[in-house]
Design a protein around this motif. Structure first.
Motif, PDB file in Angstrom:
ATOM      1  N   THR A  93       8.773   6.145 -11.529  1.00  0.00           N
ATOM      2  CA  THR A  93      10.038   6.344 -10.809  1.00  0.00           C
ATOM      3  C   THR A  93       9.781   6.490  -9.315  1.00  0.00           C
ATOM      4  OG1 THR A  93      10.638   7.614 -12.752  1.00  0.00           O
ATOM      5  CG2 THR A  93      12.205   7.593 -10.955  1.00  0.00           C
ATOM      6  N   THR A  94       8.765   7.262  -8.952  1.00  0.00           N
ATOM      7  CA  THR A  94       8.436   7.394  -7.527  1.00  0.00           C
ATOM      8  C   THR A  94       8.007   6.061  -6.945  1.00  0.00           C
ATOM      9  OG1 THR A  94       7.571   9.566  -8.054  1.00  0.00           O
ATOM     10  CG2 THR A  94       7.117   8.735  -5.874  1.00  0.00           C
ATOM     11  N   PHE A  95       7.246   5.292  -7.713  1.00  0.00           N
ATOM     12  CA  PHE A  95       6.812   3.977  -7.245  1.00  0.00           C
ATOM     13  C   PHE A  95       8.031   3.100  -6.970  1.00  0.00           C
ATOM     14  CE2 PHE A  95       3.618   0.753  -6.862  1.00  0.00           C
ATOM     15  CZ  PHE A  95       4.275  -0.420  -7.196  1.00  0.00           C
ATOM     16  N   LEU A  96       8.989   3.089  -7.891  1.00  0.00           N
ATOM     17  CA  LEU A  96      10.188   2.270  -7.693  1.00  0.00           C
ATOM     18  C   LEU A  96      10.990   2.774  -6.501  1.00  0.00           C
ATOM     19  CD1 LEU A  96      11.284   1.763 -11.394  1.00  0.00           C
ATOM     20  CD2 LEU A  96      10.242   0.099  -9.883  1.00  0.00           C
ATOM     21  N   ASP A  97      11.009   4.104  -6.302  1.00  0.00           N
ATOM     22  CA  ASP A  97      11.703   4.628  -5.125  1.00  0.00           C
ATOM     23  C   ASP A  97      11.055   4.127  -3.852  1.00  0.00           C
ATOM     24  OD1 ASP A  97      12.512   7.894  -6.531  1.00  0.00           O
ATOM     25  OD2 ASP A  97      13.619   6.009  -6.477  1.00  0.00           O
ATOM     26  N   THR A 184       8.355   0.813  13.921  1.00  0.00           N
ATOM     27  CA  THR A 184       7.592   2.057  13.826  1.00  0.00           C
ATOM     28  C   THR A 184       7.850   2.743  12.490  1.00  0.00           C
ATOM     29  OG1 THR A 184       8.221   2.246  16.138  1.00  0.00           O
ATOM     30  CG2 THR A 184       6.906   4.011  15.230  1.00  0.00           C
ATOM     31  N   LEU A 185       9.127   2.766  12.083  1.00  0.00           N
ATOM     32  CA  LEU A 185       9.432   3.357  10.785  1.00  0.00           C
ATOM     33  C   LEU A 185       8.748   2.593   9.665  1.00  0.00           C
ATOM     34  CD1 LEU A 185      13.241   4.187  10.817  1.00  0.00           C
ATOM     35  CD2 LEU A 185      11.335   5.761  10.737  1.00  0.00           C
ATOM     36  N   TYR A 186       8.803   1.259   9.772  1.00  0.00           N
ATOM     37  CA  TYR A 186       8.220   0.447   8.704  1.00  0.00           C
ATOM     38  C   TYR A 186       6.713   0.654   8.627  1.00  0.00           C
ATOM     39  CZ  TYR A 186       8.794  -3.187   5.250  1.00  0.00           C
ATOM     40  OH  TYR A 186       8.863  -3.862   4.065  1.00  0.00           O
ATOM     41  N   LYS A 187       6.075   0.838   9.792  1.00  0.00           N
ATOM     42  CA  LYS A 187       4.631   1.086   9.785  1.00  0.00           C
ATOM     43  C   LYS A 187       4.336   2.380   9.026  1.00  0.00           C
ATOM     44  CE  LYS A 187       1.503   3.330  12.863  1.00  0.00           C
ATOM     45  NZ  LYS A 187       0.267   3.040  13.537  1.00  0.00           N
ATOM     46  N   ALA A 188       5.114   3.445   9.315  1.00  0.00           N
ATOM     47  CA  ALA A 188       4.883   4.719   8.630  1.00  0.00           C
ATOM     48  C   ALA A 188       5.110   4.562   7.127  1.00  0.00           C
ATOM     49  CB  ALA A 188       5.814   5.794   9.202  1.00  0.00           C
ATOM     50  N   TYR A 189       6.155   3.780   6.772  1.00  0.00           N
ATOM     51  CA  TYR A 189       6.463   3.568   5.355  1.00  0.00           C
ATOM     52  C   TYR A 189       5.343   2.815   4.650  1.00  0.00           C
ATOM     53  CZ  TYR A 189       8.314   0.566   1.643  1.00  0.00           C
ATOM     54  OH  TYR A 189       8.482  -0.157   0.491  1.00  0.00           O
ATOM     55  N   LEU A 190       4.847   1.728   5.274  1.00  0.00           N
ATOM     56  CA  LEU A 190       3.796   0.940   4.638  1.00  0.00           C
ATOM     57  C   LEU A 190       2.540   1.773   4.425  1.00  0.00           C
ATOM     58  CD1 LEU A 190       3.611  -2.701   6.021  1.00  0.00           C
ATOM     59  CD2 LEU A 190       4.097  -1.935   3.723  1.00  0.00           C
ATOM     60  N   GLU A 191       2.188   2.556   5.436  1.00  0.00           N
ATOM     61  CA  GLU A 191       0.975   3.367   5.302  1.00  0.00           C
ATOM     62  C   GLU A 191       1.141   4.393   4.191  1.00  0.00           C
ATOM     63  OE1 GLU A 191      -0.487   2.978   9.929  1.00  0.00           O
ATOM     64  OE2 GLU A 191       0.289   4.885   9.191  1.00  0.00           O
ATOM     65  N   ASP A 192       2.325   5.002   4.099  1.00  0.00           N
ATOM     66  CA  ASP A 192       2.581   5.988   3.057  1.00  0.00           C
ATOM     67  C   ASP A 192       2.526   5.343   1.668  1.00  0.00           C
ATOM     68  OD1 ASP A 192       5.335   8.220   2.246  1.00  0.00           O
ATOM     69  OD2 ASP A 192       3.168   8.438   2.029  1.00  0.00           O
ATOM     70  N   PHE A 193       3.158   4.177   1.535  1.00  0.00           N
ATOM     71  CA  PHE A 193       3.184   3.462   0.265  1.00  0.00           C
ATOM     72  C   PHE A 193       1.759   3.084  -0.153  1.00  0.00           C
ATOM     73  CE2 PHE A 193       4.601   1.506  -3.280  1.00  0.00           C
ATOM     74  CZ  PHE A 193       5.260   0.303  -3.231  1.00  0.00           C
ATOM     75  N   GLN A 195      -1.071   4.550   0.692  1.00  0.00           N
ATOM     76  CA  GLN A 195      -1.796   5.732   0.243  1.00  0.00           C
ATOM     77  C   GLN A 195      -1.347   6.137  -1.155  1.00  0.00           C
ATOM     78  OE1 GLN A 195      -4.428   7.031   1.513  1.00  0.00           O
ATOM     79  NE2 GLN A 195      -4.265   5.552   3.172  1.00  0.00           N
ATOM     80  N   TYR A 196      -0.050   6.018  -1.431  1.00  0.00           N
ATOM     81  CA  TYR A 196       0.444   6.386  -2.754  1.00  0.00           C
ATOM     82  C   TYR A 196      -0.152   5.477  -3.824  1.00  0.00           C
ATOM     83  CZ  TYR A 196       3.548   7.440  -6.602  1.00  0.00           C
ATOM     84  OH  TYR A 196       4.045   7.790  -7.833  1.00  0.00           O
ATOM     85  N   CYS A 197      -0.194   4.172  -3.538  1.00  0.00           N
ATOM     86  CA  CYS A 197      -0.760   3.250  -4.533  1.00  0.00           C
ATOM     87  C   CYS A 197      -2.232   3.542  -4.757  1.00  0.00           C
ATOM     88  CB  CYS A 197      -0.583   1.801  -4.077  1.00  0.00           C
ATOM     89  SG  CYS A 197       1.114   1.280  -4.079  1.00  0.00           S
ATOM     90  N   LEU A 198      -2.961   3.841  -3.692  1.00  0.00           N
ATOM     91  CA  LEU A 198      -4.377   4.154  -3.862  1.00  0.00           C
ATOM     92  C   LEU A 198      -4.544   5.410  -4.699  1.00  0.00           C
ATOM     93  CD1 LEU A 198      -6.091   3.394  -0.448  1.00  0.00           C
ATOM     94  CD2 LEU A 198      -5.960   2.003  -2.488  1.00  0.00           C
ATOM     95  N   SER A 199      -3.626   6.357  -4.541  1.00  0.00           N
ATOM     96  CA  SER A 199      -3.756   7.600  -5.297  1.00  0.00           C
ATOM     97  C   SER A 199      -3.465   7.376  -6.774  1.00  0.00           C
ATOM     98  CB  SER A 199      -2.813   8.664  -4.744  1.00  0.00           C
ATOM     99  OG  SER A 199      -1.491   8.391  -5.139  1.00  0.00           O
TER     100      SER A 199
END
Lengths: 356, 163
Positions: A93-97, A184-193, A195-199
């Motif tokens: 669910t978090t991934f889809l979000d 800038t927002l998209y950069k922060a989003y991509l980096e967060d996503f 890191q989440y996938c790696l985790s």
């Protein structure tokens, strides 16, 4: 648990099987051949009735418009996504979000622009992408200034962290160029996503890592190429490049200093996966950089269906369906403008993997 | 030694429990692995429902192996007066214990194998119906693992007699 093939099906087996069922409905060569033969938009409606799209245009009055077709296709995609999300468990669910946050950024940029130009909020809400709806949208109508928008709406979205990560405050929203805000927002989003996938580990980390690295590189290249001829400073340019991907860190540094498209081509082609990107600037519309990126994106997303029991299929399905919608809109436009020689310039999906 | 002070009946009973318990765990694991994928895939492609029940049946067979072995094992129990001093009884206890462990773990692995392969089989069949029989062959090899466990379990316990 989700990275172990013996345990994946406990939580996510049903959702994955549904997505693979949807994937079967992606239009193939014979369906596109039928669409290419159409003379009018109503023919397209008839041909789409025999695909998975079924009667989605049934209640639309003729004559049809391309915009209506695009809207209804997107509606169908959104209903499929909602169905998958309703049948998902954590961490899926978090991934889809996370997938929806990209659309939320586009919606928020639309809202900020609208507020700055004092447009009607209700109109703007209808232009927002449905996958990017967030709860605070209902309070929108009460916001008249940027400050109110930031205080009541933006900090209540899941994207509040991205505003903090990019150190953007209310004053910045007023002053900064809207495209800089978006990137800038998209950069922060991509980096967060990323890191989440790696985790999440396992196959998901491997496959999504590859896809998101390509996204990051694509954005860096696009930002560089689009900034030529504008007044964007090189230092500003570098702050918008995501901090991961094949081009990170050396390629990013070189891109930040590039002056024209030839230099960008020279930098990027040194990396083997990007050696066949098309950088020439002819405007005849036969090929372009944007198209090369789409072709590469489709190939990467097709590959994620080769493995079972990972989350990449969900992301890839959304991307491939978006490409299919772009294809249908392209064909519809060619049909309605009678440009039949250009009609073959869509990108086929799963072309070499079709079965009966 | 403390191993020899434990009654052989304890060993035998634990072996029987492991035989049936682990076999049923393996079967259940395999059934839910295949079942979830089959449920989801059958929404879009209903024709796969009947054929893919074969994968479920292969998993069920694993549980049946476990029942058969447990019944064979418990048929060997009989009364011995001083079990910890009777060599036959000691041997029978150990043989039944390790026979049970063999059968149980072999069936556990077999159930998981058939389950994961069955899940892939359901999804592949939904896309392309010619793939079903090919992937079924892989499942047959997988279910042979359970049979190996059963055969060795029988071989180990044929000569196990309490008196």
């Amino acid at each position: 648990m989700q990275s172990n093939i013996a345990l994946f099906n406990i939580n996510d087996g049903f959702a994955e099987a549904i997505v693979r069922g949807f994937r079967k409905g992606i239009l193939g060569r014979s369906e596109y051949a039928n669409l290419e033969q159409c003379e009018v938009l109503d023919d397209i409606k008839i041909h789409l009735n025999s695909t998975d799209y079924a009667d989605f245009l049934a209640n639309e009055p003729s004559p049809l418009h391309t915009v209506t077709i695009a809207e209804k296709c997107t509606e169908k995609l959104v209903s499929e996504f909602t169905y998958i999300r309703a049948n998902s468990a954590e961490p899926l669910t978090t991934f889809l979000d996370y997938i929806t946050y990209g659309y939320m950024i586009d919606n928020i940029v639309l809202l900020i622009t609208g507020t700055l130009h004092e447009r009607d909020m209700k109109e703007l809400q209808e232009k927002c992408h449905p996958l990017g709806y967030f709860d605070a949208m209902t309070i929108l109508c009460a916001c008249k200034t940027i400050n109110e928008l930031y205080d009541y709406v933006l900090v209540a979205t899941p994207l509040a962290n991205y505003f903090k990560a990019s150190r953007m405050s209310e004053e910045d929203l007023d002053e900064m160029n809207i495209e800089i805000i978006r990137n800038t927002l998209y950069k922060a989003y991509l980096e967060d996503f990323y890191q989440y996938c790696l985790s999440l580990g396992g196959d998901t980390a491997e496959i999504m890592g590859r896809i998101l690295s390509f996204e990051a590189d694509r954005r860096s290249i696009n930002i560089t190429v689009n900034s030529f001829g504008t007044e964007l400073q090189k230092s500003d340019r570098e702050t918008m490049f995501p901090n991961f991907g094949l081009l990170y860190p050396e390629g990013i540094q070189k891109l930040a200093k590039a002056e024209d498209t030839e230099q960008v081509a020279a930098i990027v082609k040194a990396y083997e996966p990007y050696s066949n990107l098309y950088f020439d600037n002819n405007d005849d519309g036969e090929r372009s950089l944007v198209d090369s990126f789409f072709v590469k994106e489709v190939k990467l997303n097709e590959l994620s269906f080769e493995q079972q029991m990972h989350y990449g299929v969900f992301y890839s399905y959304i991307r491939l369906r978006e490409q299919e919608i772009r294809n249908i809109v392209w064909i519809a436009e060619c049909v309605s403008q009678k440009l039949h020689d250009k009609i073959k310039q869509y990108i086929p999906i799963f072309d070499d993997r079709r079965f009966s | 030694m403390w191993l020899q002070e434990i009654s052989p009946y304890t060993w035998a009973a634990i072996g029987t429990a492991l035989a049936i318990g682990l076999s049923v765990t393996g079967a259940a694991w395999g059934i839910f692995l295949t079942g979830t994928s089959l449920l989801g895939a059958a929404i879009k492609v209903p024709r796969i429902r009947a054929k893919n029940l074969i994968s479920i049946i292969f998993c069920e067979a694993v549980a049946i192996y476990g029942i058969i072995m447990a019944i064979i094992f418990q048929g060997k129990y009989s009364y011995v007066e001083n079990p910890t001093a009777a060599p036959l009884a000691i041997f029978a206890g150990f043989a039944l214990f390790w026979g049970g462990v063999t059968v149980g773990f072999a069936n556990l692995a077999c159930g998981v194998t058939v389950g994961i392969t069955g899940s892939g089989c359901a999804l592949a069949d939904a896309q392309n119906r010619t793939l079903f029989v090919k992937i079924l062959v892989i499942e047959i090899f997988g279910s042979a693992l359970g049979l190996f466990g059963v055969i060795i379990g029988i071989v180990m316990t044929t000569s196990a007699k309490f008196n």
